[in-house]
Design a protein around this motif. Structure first.
Motif, PDB file in Angstrom:
ATOM      1  N   VAL A 356       0.836  -1.210   0.000  1.00  0.00           N
ATOM      2  CA  VAL A 356       0.000   0.000   0.000  1.00  0.00           C
ATOM      3  C   VAL A 356       0.863   1.250   0.000  1.00  0.00           C
ATOM      4  O   VAL A 356       0.393   2.339  -0.333  1.00  0.00           O
ATOM      5  N   ALA A 357       2.155   1.103   0.345  1.00  0.00           N
ATOM      6  CA  ALA A 357       3.080   2.240   0.280  1.00  0.00           C
ATOM      7  C   ALA A 357       3.573   2.492  -1.138  1.00  0.00           C
ATOM      8  O   ALA A 357       4.236   3.504  -1.384  1.00  0.00           O
ATOM      9  N   GLY A 358       3.283   1.563  -2.063  1.00  0.00           N
ATOM     10  CA  GLY A 358       3.630   1.820  -3.454  1.00  0.00           C
ATOM     11  C   GLY A 358       4.472   0.780  -4.149  1.00  0.00           C
ATOM     12  O   GLY A 358       4.767   0.913  -5.339  1.00  0.00           O
ATOM     13  N   ALA A 359       4.892  -0.300  -3.453  1.00  0.00           N
ATOM     14  CA  ALA A 359       5.747  -1.313  -4.087  1.00  0.00           C
ATOM     15  C   ALA A 359       4.896  -2.319  -4.856  1.00  0.00           C
ATOM     16  O   ALA A 359       4.058  -2.999  -4.259  1.00  0.00           O
ATOM     17  N   PRO A 360       5.093  -2.449  -6.166  1.00  0.00           N
ATOM     18  CA  PRO A 360       4.351  -3.442  -6.942  1.00  0.00           C
ATOM     19  C   PRO A 360       5.073  -4.791  -6.941  1.00  0.00           C
ATOM     20  O   PRO A 360       6.285  -4.868  -6.712  1.00  0.00           O
ATOM     21  N   SER A 404       2.974   6.865   5.626  1.00  0.00           N
ATOM     22  CA  SER A 404       4.203   6.379   6.263  1.00  0.00           C
ATOM     23  C   SER A 404       4.026   4.903   6.583  1.00  0.00           C
ATOM     24  O   SER A 404       2.901   4.426   6.766  1.00  0.00           O
ATOM     25  N   ALA A 405       5.143   4.175   6.641  1.00  0.00           N
ATOM     26  CA  ALA A 405       5.085   2.738   6.902  1.00  0.00           C
ATOM     27  C   ALA A 405       6.256   2.325   7.784  1.00  0.00           C
ATOM     28  O   ALA A 405       7.402   2.717   7.542  1.00  0.00           O
ATOM     29  N   LEU A 406       5.940   1.532   8.813  1.00  0.00           N
ATOM     30  CA  LEU A 406       6.959   0.938   9.674  1.00  0.00           C
ATOM     31  C   LEU A 406       6.817  -0.562   9.545  1.00  0.00           C
ATOM     32  O   LEU A 406       5.760  -1.125   9.866  1.00  0.00           O
ATOM     33  N   VAL A 407       7.858  -1.232   9.049  1.00  0.00           N
ATOM     34  CA  VAL A 407       7.765  -2.660   8.770  1.00  0.00           C
ATOM     35  C   VAL A 407       8.854  -3.405   9.540  1.00  0.00           C
ATOM     36  O   VAL A 407      10.020  -3.016   9.534  1.00  0.00           O
ATOM     37  N   ILE A 408       8.458  -4.483  10.201  1.00  0.00           N
ATOM     38  CA  ILE A 408       9.365  -5.288  11.006  1.00  0.00           C
ATOM     39  C   ILE A 408       9.522  -6.658  10.356  1.00  0.00           C
ATOM     40  O   ILE A 408       8.533  -7.335  10.068  1.00  0.00           O
ATOM     41  N   LEU A 421      10.640  -1.804  -4.859  1.00  0.00           N
ATOM     42  CA  LEU A 421      10.850  -0.984  -3.668  1.00  0.00           C
ATOM     43  C   LEU A 421      11.285   0.427  -4.029  1.00  0.00           C
ATOM     44  O   LEU A 421      11.058   1.365  -3.261  1.00  0.00           O
ATOM     45  N   ASN A 422      11.870   0.597  -5.196  1.00  0.00           N
ATOM     46  CA  ASN A 422      12.276   1.925  -5.630  1.00  0.00           C
ATOM     47  C   ASN A 422      11.080   2.852  -5.850  1.00  0.00           C
ATOM     48  O   ASN A 422      11.218   4.069  -5.881  1.00  0.00           O
ATOM     49  N   GLN A 423       9.899   2.259  -5.944  1.00  0.00           N
ATOM     50  CA  GLN A 423       8.688   3.060  -6.135  1.00  0.00           C
ATOM     51  C   GLN A 423       8.045   3.486  -4.819  1.00  0.00           C
ATOM     52  O   GLN A 423       7.023   4.176  -4.830  1.00  0.00           O
ATOM     53  N   VAL A 424       8.635   3.079  -3.688  1.00  0.00           N
ATOM     54  CA  VAL A 424       8.155   3.523  -2.379  1.00  0.00           C
ATOM     55  C   VAL A 424       8.826   4.855  -2.069  1.00  0.00           C
ATOM     56  O   VAL A 424      10.039   4.925  -1.909  1.00  0.00           O
ATOM     57  N   LYS A 425       8.025   5.897  -1.967  1.00  0.00           N
ATOM     58  CA  LYS A 425       8.576   7.240  -1.819  1.00  0.00           C
ATOM     59  C   LYS A 425       8.095   7.942  -0.547  1.00  0.00           C
ATOM     60  O   LYS A 425       8.383   9.119  -0.342  1.00  0.00           O
TER      61      LYS A 425
END
Length: 571
Positions: A356-360, A404-408, A421-425
């Motif tokens: 949902v942060a933008g990574a396809p 914003s995203a916090l991922v563990i 991941l380069n598309q997560v801005k």
């Protein structure tokens, strides 16, 4: 799922290569064959074999036959390793045979067996997965002998061969991963110290201790049952909120659980945020949650998780925001801030948060990684590679309301790759553990930190963190862990304090837009809260290039047939 860092130290005194026969049997606790048959060891044109009756005699009587003595001498097995080998042959695993059979017949179980079956194949080279599975189940059903390595050896209907070239390449990968992890820990230590020196000095003892609950209290949890008519998907959502909201807009955070987990497993994190004035929603993800695993074990499903969860999980997050929009005026006086939502995700939940942060999904990367014969110790590939079963089309799960995203311990490397991941801005914080065998930090999180395309990014590495919360394991697993005298587990209280403070600090800065909390996102604060034995290192975007250089330095020329050099390369 325990990494090499958590294994008894006496088993780590020599490398995988040096231990050959004895260690292979101890590690791969599912190597079967009938008495009178033989194990074959293949390395190019070399083919040597060992009779199973020699292992049977050694296991039952402690007698080393002449044939076995030759092998042990060739492998350099000492007296301590002999004792460990015999113990491994005779140790009984109390496993429910029916449940084990059901798991091994899931796509995930079959994928595990297939990977082992490349290393230990049927004589002649055919994958040994079905022979291995049959022998394991038959041994587990034996009420007298039970599931021991020896009993499995006595139940496989065909001769098996150890493909030593592949086994040694796998060993190289294990060694590479260990060296890479050590290198990154050291690099993180140096980088965090360097960044701390550059930061404006702060006396953290004079600031609020955000490891502790906040000032607003926590109201009793609520449970919502949602139904997305479009997807015909019904799921529960836990809601946590303060006893009384502070004035102004109400910040919102969504927490997404991992595979085989539950929303309530993250109740402590939700309560911590709620006590600081947040509304926290924890959706259940049916099809990949705890109940799905129970259904599989009970024979109600052949799936450990449904492959459509790669689609449904990010859509669940967006649907929760939709539902909160519907309820906003009616229940919250229109005060919910739903254009600036924070998402936290653990493991598979980290995948959903990054989606949902933008990574396809990058199917080309998936095909490349999943097509490799040797995977190494990255269990998350068993999860990621099933996404290849999805219809091949572009999936865009980006939700502009998520800022914003916090991922563990997120799964990232194959499902997204560098291009995804380069598309997560948006601002991202990535948490990793040095002892995580499910999503190894070097492969899954540290690369993701380099690849994410935002200046507002942070990497937190905790020594000894191992993916799971050990305090939540059932009694049988705890008893197994306690049986290892040299096993060092992380201190869960320390990990909880880290999680509480990092989550609050990140949410305050990027969800509540409270710049007063920015000092809590510094390397100096990481040093301030860090405790032995589970040291914490926190770095910001300035660590991007140095960490990328670490990956590039880990390009060994000794393992050309395995994927690790490319995995550790930024590109």
């Amino acid at each position: 799922m325990l990494s090499h860092k958590l294994l008894p130290k006496r088993l780590l005194s020599k490398t995988f290569k040096q231990l050959t026969l004895g260690t292979l049997a101890a590690i791969l606790t599912a190597l079967p064959l009938q008495a009178g048959q033989r194990l074959h060891f293949i390395f190019g044109p070399i083919n040597i074999s060992l009779g199973i009756d020699s292992l049977d005699t050694f296991a039952r009587e402690g007698v080393v036959t002449r044939e076995l003595a030759d092998y042990m001498r060739l492998a350099g097995v000492d007296d301590e390793q002999k004792a460990l080998f015999r113990e491994a042959l005779n140790t009984r695993a109390d496993i429910n045979a029916v449940q084990m059979s059901r798991f091994l017949n899931t796509p995930t179980g079959e994928a595990i067996l297939e990977r082992v079956g490349y290393l230990i194949s049927i004589r002649g080279g055919r994958n040994g997965k079905f022979a291995l599975r049959g022998a394991m189940i038959k041994a587990a059903l034996d009420q007298k002998e039970g599931l021991t390595l020896l009993n499995v050896l006595n139940n496989l209907p065909v001769n098996m061969q150890f493909n030593l070239k592949d086994i040694l390449q796998t060993a190289d990968y294990v060694d590479l991963l260990g060296r890479g992890t050590d290198s990154v820990i050291e690099e993180m230590r140096e980088l965090s110290a360097q960044q701390a020196k550059k930061e404006t000095p702060v006396n953290f003892s004079t600031l609020p201790d955000i490891r502790q609950p906040g000032p607003y209290g926590v109201a009793p949890e609520r449970v919502l049952t949602l139904k997305d008519e479009k997807r015909q998907r019904t799921f529960n959502v836990l809601l946590f909120q303060p006893q009384k909201f502070p004035e102004g807009k109400i910040p919102v955070v969504i927490i997404s659980h991992g595979l085989a987990s539950r929303p309530q497993d993250f109740s402590d994190r939700a309560k911590q945020l709620a006590s600081y004035g947040y509304l926290v929603a924890l959706p259940q993800h049916p099809g990949s949650d705890f109940q799905q695993v129970q259904n599989m074990l009970a024979g109600l499903s052949r799936e450990l998780y449904n492959v459509n969860e790669f689609i449904d999980r990010p859509l669940d997050i967006s649907y929760v925001i939709d539902e909160l929009e519907v309820r906003n005026n009616r229940e919250f006086g229109g005060r919910l801030e739903l254009k600036n939502v924070g998402v936290m995700g653990h493991s598979f939940g980290g995948y959903g948060a990054l989606a949902v942060a933008g990574a396809p999904i990058d199917f080309k990367k998936l095909e490349e990684v999943c097509g490799r014969r040797i995977w190494g110790p990255n269990l998350s590939l068993l999860l990621q590679c099933r996404a290849l079963e999805l219809p091949r089309k572009e999936y865009n799960f980006r939700d502009e309301r998520v800022t914003s995203a916090l991922v563990i311990n997120p799964v990232t490397s194959a499902i997204f790759g560098s291009q995804g991941l380069n598309q997560v801005k948006i601002p991202v914080m990535i948490g990793a553990g040095s002892s995580d065998p499910a999503t190894p930090a070097v492969i899954e999180q540290l690369q993701a930190f380099v690849w994410v395309n935002t200046a507002d990014k942070y990497l937190v590495l905790v020594k000894g963190q191992a993916h799971v919360n050990f305090s939540q394991l059932d009694a049988s697993i705890k008893a197994l862990i306690d049986s290892f005298p040299d096993l060092t587990l992380p201190k869960q209280q320390i990990l909880d304090e880290y999680a509480n403070s990092i989550l609050v600090g990140f949410a305050e800065v990027y969800v509540s837009k409270n710049e007063a909390y920015r000092p809590f996102l510094t390397s100096a604060y990481g040093q301030y809260i860090s405790q032995e034995p589970n040291t914490l290192y926190l770095v910001g975007a300035d660590a991007d290039v140095p960490l990328s250089d670490v990956f590039n330095r880990l390009r060994p020329g000794s393992t050309p047939a395995i994927s690790s050099p490319r995995v550790l390369n930024k590109n």
